[in-house]
Design a protein around this motif. Structure first.
Motif, PDB file in Angstrom:
ATOM      1  N   ASP A 124      -0.617 -18.051  -4.648  1.00  0.00           N
ATOM      2  CA  ASP A 124       0.024 -18.775  -5.746  1.00  0.00           C
ATOM      3  C   ASP A 124       0.275 -17.915  -6.977  1.00  0.00           C
ATOM      4  OD1 ASP A 124      -0.029 -21.006  -4.157  1.00  0.00           O
ATOM      5  OD2 ASP A 124      -1.737 -21.940  -5.176  1.00  0.00           O
ATOM      6  N   LEU A 125      -0.601 -16.969  -7.227  1.00  0.00           N
ATOM      7  CA  LEU A 125      -0.503 -16.126  -8.416  1.00  0.00           C
ATOM      8  C   LEU A 125       0.358 -14.899  -8.115  1.00  0.00           C
ATOM      9  CD1 LEU A 125      -1.592 -15.928 -11.323  1.00  0.00           C
ATOM     10  CD2 LEU A 125      -3.544 -14.661 -10.407  1.00  0.00           C
ATOM     11  N   HIS A 126       1.254 -14.581  -9.026  1.00  0.00           N
ATOM     12  CA  HIS A 126       2.094 -13.384  -8.896  1.00  0.00           C
ATOM     13  C   HIS A 126       1.753 -12.443 -10.037  1.00  0.00           C
ATOM     14  CE1 HIS A 126       4.155 -16.105  -6.222  1.00  0.00           C
ATOM     15  NE2 HIS A 126       4.846 -15.079  -5.752  1.00  0.00           N
ATOM     16  N   LEU A 127       1.306 -11.233  -9.675  1.00  0.00           N
ATOM     17  CA  LEU A 127       0.866 -10.248 -10.656  1.00  0.00           C
ATOM     18  C   LEU A 127       1.501  -8.891 -10.376  1.00  0.00           C
ATOM     19  CD1 LEU A 127      -3.001 -10.927 -10.648  1.00  0.00           C
ATOM     20  CD2 LEU A 127      -1.326 -11.748 -12.320  1.00  0.00           C
ATOM     21  N   PRO A 128       1.614  -8.045 -11.423  1.00  0.00           N
ATOM     22  CA  PRO A 128       1.932  -6.645 -11.155  1.00  0.00           C
ATOM     23  C   PRO A 128       0.750  -6.007 -10.420  1.00  0.00           C
ATOM     24  CG  PRO A 128       1.486  -7.007 -13.490  1.00  0.00           C
ATOM     25  CD  PRO A 128       1.402  -8.335 -12.816  1.00  0.00           C
TER      26      PRO A 128
END
Length: 135
Positions: A124-128
């Motif tokens: 669910d989480l989108h991070l660099p």
């Protein structure tokens, strides 16, 4: 996310013979892992306090206060953390109360700007993230 043939990679930094690159485009943990593998690397590992601190110092400003994906997961066995590249799990830097598997779905490792770790929902989480290469 796919790496296009001939696409230049970001400028890399070197720590103890390994190369690292910050990828600013936020992705889910599985997509970030696949992206890293397509470049011949893997999501970065922090196998010592020195490496963990170097990662935060080197890429923290580029992340603009955001968390970053690292290559740790306990997806196969809850609470049994491992590096996706197969390196031994000898060092941890969790912030309390982590890892807590909140909601039963936190199986991906993220590093915060203060260089403490959390477990997070990698889907669910989108991070660099940071890619690492052995040479």
């Amino acid at each position: 996310a796919r790496v296009q043939p001939g696409q230049p990679l970001p400028r890399t930094a070197v720590f103890k013979g390994h190369r690292y690159a910050f990828i600013a485009r936020p992705m889910s943990w599985p997509d970030a892992k696949n992206y890293a593998q397509q470049t011949g690397g893997y999501l970065a590992t922090a196998t010592s306090e020195a490496e963990n601190q170097w990662l935060a110092d080197t890429f923290g400003m580029a992340a603009l206060g955001r968390k970053l994906w690292l290559g740790g997961t306990d997806e196969n066995t809850e609470s049994f953390w491992r590096w996706q590249n197969g390196e031994g799990w000898r060092y941890e830097h969790w912030t309390a109360p982590e890892p807590n598997n909140n909601g039963g779905s936190e199986h991906a490792l993220a590093i915060k700007p203060d260089w403490w770790w959390i477990d997070a929902n990698g889907y669910d989480l989108h991070l660099p993230f940071v890619v690492e290469w052995d040479q």
